[in-house]
Design an enzyme around this catalytic site. Structure first.
Site, PDB file in Angstrom:
ATOM      1  N   GLU A  13     -50.517 -12.344   0.426  1.00 36.83           N
ATOM      2  CA  GLU A  13     -49.819 -12.813   1.619  1.00 36.83           C
ATOM      3  C   GLU A  13     -50.669 -13.770   2.448  1.00 36.83           C
ATOM      4  O   GLU A  13     -50.447 -13.941   3.644  1.00 36.83           O
ATOM      5  CB  GLU A  13     -49.385 -11.618   2.467  1.00 36.83           C
ATOM      6  CG  GLU A  13     -48.415 -10.705   1.741  1.00 36.83           C
ATOM      7  CD  GLU A  13     -48.152  -9.419   2.493  1.00 36.83           C
ATOM      8  OE1 GLU A  13     -47.455  -9.470   3.522  1.00 36.83           O
ATOM      9  OE2 GLU A  13     -48.644  -8.361   2.053  1.00 36.83           O
ATOM     10  N   SER A 149     -44.366  -7.969   2.807  1.00 34.52           N
ATOM     11  CA  SER A 149     -43.534  -9.160   2.616  1.00 34.52           C
ATOM     12  C   SER A 149     -42.564  -9.039   1.456  1.00 34.52           C
ATOM     13  O   SER A 149     -42.136 -10.028   0.877  1.00 34.52           O
ATOM     14  CB  SER A 149     -44.420 -10.412   2.414  1.00 34.52           C
ATOM     15  OG  SER A 149     -45.110 -10.723   3.595  1.00 34.52           O
ATOM     16  N   ASP A 260     -38.810  -0.864  10.056  1.00 41.36           N
ATOM     17  CA  ASP A 260     -37.656  -1.384   9.332  1.00 41.36           C
ATOM     18  C   ASP A 260     -36.776  -0.215   8.913  1.00 41.36           C
ATOM     19  O   ASP A 260     -37.278   0.820   8.452  1.00 41.36           O
ATOM     20  CB  ASP A 260     -38.116  -2.166   8.107  1.00 41.36           C
ATOM     21  CG  ASP A 260     -38.976  -3.368   8.489  1.00 41.36           C
ATOM     22  OD1 ASP A 260     -38.771  -3.903   9.595  1.00 41.36           O
ATOM     23  OD2 ASP A 260     -39.842  -3.758   7.685  1.00 41.36           O
ATOM     24  N   GLU A 273     -39.782   1.741   6.268  1.00 40.32           N
ATOM     25  CA  GLU A 273     -41.083   1.082   6.222  1.00 40.32           C
ATOM     26  C   GLU A 273     -41.582   0.778   7.626  1.00 40.32           C
ATOM     27  O   GLU A 273     -40.807   0.417   8.516  1.00 40.32           O
ATOM     28  CB  GLU A 273     -40.992  -0.216   5.415  1.00 40.32           C
ATOM     29  CG  GLU A 273     -42.318  -0.878   5.133  1.00 40.32           C
ATOM     30  CD  GLU A 273     -42.177  -2.038   4.147  1.00 40.32           C
ATOM     31  OE1 GLU A 273     -42.966  -2.986   4.239  1.00 40.32           O
ATOM     32  OE2 GLU A 273     -41.274  -1.982   3.291  1.00 40.32           O
ATOM     33  N   ASN A 275     -44.912  -1.244   9.940  1.00 44.07           N
ATOM     34  CA  ASN A 275     -45.790  -2.405   9.831  1.00 44.07           C
ATOM     35  C   ASN A 275     -46.698  -2.460  11.052  1.00 44.07           C
ATOM     36  O   ASN A 275     -46.206  -2.444  12.184  1.00 44.07           O
ATOM     37  CB  ASN A 275     -44.933  -3.677   9.738  1.00 44.07           C
ATOM     38  CG  ASN A 275     -45.708  -4.875   9.250  1.00 44.07           C
ATOM     39  OD1 ASN A 275     -46.799  -5.142   9.721  1.00 44.07           O
ATOM     40  ND2 ASN A 275     -45.127  -5.601   8.319  1.00 44.07           N
ATOM     41  N   SER A 284     -40.163 -15.053  11.212  1.00 43.75           N
ATOM     42  CA  SER A 284     -40.474 -13.626  11.332  1.00 43.75           C
ATOM     43  C   SER A 284     -39.592 -12.953  12.373  1.00 43.75           C
ATOM     44  O   SER A 284     -38.972 -13.601  13.227  1.00 43.75           O
ATOM     45  CB  SER A 284     -41.951 -13.435  11.693  1.00 43.75           C
ATOM     46  OG  SER A 284     -42.793 -13.852  10.636  1.00 43.75           O
TER      47      SER A 284
END
Length: 309
Positions: A13, A149, A260, A273, A275, A284
Site C-alpha cells: 500500500e 485496502s 467498516d 473490519e 482501521n 478515501s
C-alpha cells in the site's frame, strides 16, 4: 512544534500511503504547522533526535504502518505520535484477532475462520474446503488476515472458485480469513477523539459500481459513489455510530479510527473490519466524514497533534 508526517514504507500500500501523507502534510501546513515529510528509513530516528519537540503523524498503510511495529519503536524512543498505540494497532490489523475481540464485546460480526496456508497442506485442501462450503455456504468472503485496502479480498460465489480466492489471499500473508457474506448496505464510520472521548462522525455509505468495494473501487476516481451521511433511517445511523465507538473502545484505539460494517435489511450493523490508519487520499472515506461533521482535515490533525503532544 514540528510535525513529522511519515508515509511510504515498503508494503503493498506504499502508493496509497504516499498520497495520504501528502494530503495530511498539506492540510497541516495550511493550518499553520511546520511540517517535515519523510519515508520510513534509517534516517527516521536521527530526524526525531534533531527535532526533540516533534510529534509524529504515521500515515503508513499496511505492514509496518498498521501492525504496531513502528508505533512501538516510537513509544520506546519517547516520541509522541497521533493515533493508536502499538498494541492496539497490532490487534486491529489482524482481522482474526480484531474479530474475536469485537465479538466478545457483544458487537455483531460475521461467522469467521482464520486458516494458515500450512493447514491445507498438512490436512488436505479438498477436505477443508468441503467443510468450509458446508459450514458457511455461498457466497462467502476470503481475505488476508493482515492486509488493507481490500488487497487479496474476493467474494466467492461457487465452491470451484474457492481455491483461487485462497491463493489470492495467501499472496498477501500466511493466514487467510474466510467469513460468511453479509448482505446489506456497506457503511464506514470514522471515530474521532479530540480529548473528550470518542465520537462517531456521520457514516459514509459506499456504492461501488462493480458491486464490490475492492482496491480499484477504492482508489479509482468515479468507480464508487459515496453518500454522506448514509441514506438510512436516523436510528440506524445512530446505531452504526454506537457500534463504531464500541469497536474503537474494545480494540483500545486512540485519537482516530474507522470501522467498516454492513447494515442488514433489519437495520442491524455488522462489524467486519477496523482501521487505525484510515486513508486520507482524494477518494478515501474519513475525509468525507470530516467534512460532513463540519471539520477540515487540517483542523482534525492539528488538534490531534496537540493532543498527542
Amino acid at each position: 512544534m514540528t510535525v513529522i508526517v511519515i508515509a511510504g514504507g515498503l508494503s503493498h500500500e506504499r502508493d496509497v500511503s504516499l498520497r495520504s501523507g501528502r494530503r495530511v502534510a498539506t492540510a497541516l501546513r495550511e493550518a499553520g504547522r511546520e511540517v517535515i515529510e519523510t519515508d520510513i528509513n534509517p534516517q527516521l530516528l536521527p530526524l526525531f533526535a534533531e527535532h526533540p519537540d516533534a510529534v509524529a503523524v504515521p500515515m503508513l498503510h499496511g505492514g509496518l504502518g498498521e501492525d504496531g511495529a513502528l508505533r512501538e519503536v516510537l513509544e520506546i524512543m519517547g516520541v509522541p505520535f497521533v493515533g493508536s498505540s502499538g498494541a492496539a494497532s497490532r490487534m486491529t490489523f489482524d482481522k482474526s484477532i480484531a474479530h474475536a475481540r469485537v465479538s466478545a464485546a457483544g458487537i455483531a460480526t460475521p461467522q469467521q475462520v482464520a486458516l494458515p496456508q500450512d493447514i491445507f497442506r498438512e490436512l488436505g485442501a479438498q477436505t477443508i474446503m468441503r467443510g468450509i462450503s458446508q459450514r458457511y455456504g455461498f457466497p462467502l468472503m476470503v481475505k488476508p488476515a493482515r492486509s488493507g485496502s481490500a488487497l487479496g479480498v474476493s467474494k466467492v460465489e461457487r465452491a470451484e472458485d474457492l481455491p483461487s480466492a485462497l491463493v489470492g489471499a495467501y499472496a498477501y500473508g500466511e493466514v487467510a480469513v474466510i467469513e460468511e457474506f453479509i448482505a446489506g448496505t456497506e457503511v464506514s464510520v470514522t471515530v474521532l477523539d479530540e480529548g473528550d472521548g470518542p465520537v462517531a462522525l456521520p457514516p459514509v455509505e459506499i456504492r461501488p459500481a462493480s458491486g464490490i468495494y475492492d482496491y480499484e473501487s477504492r482508489y479509482t476516481a468515479g468507480a464508487t459513489r459515496f453518500v454522506t451521511p448514509a441514506e438510512l433511517p436516523d436510528e440506524v445511523l445512530a446505531r452504526a455510530g454506537e457500534v463504531a465507538v464500541a469497536a474503537h473502545e474494545a480494540l483500545g484505539q486512540r485519537h482516530l479510527s474507522r470501522a467498516d460494517m454492513i447494515v442488514r435489511a433489519d437495520g442491524t450493523p455488522v462489524f467486519f473490519e477496523g482501521n487505525v490508519a484510515p486513508g486520507m487520499t482524494e477518494t478515501s472515506l474519513s475525509p468525507l466524514a470530516f467534512e460532513a461533521g463540519g471539520r477540515t482535515m487540517g483542523e482534525v490533525f492539528s488538534r490531534l497533534v496537540d493532543l498527542a503532544r
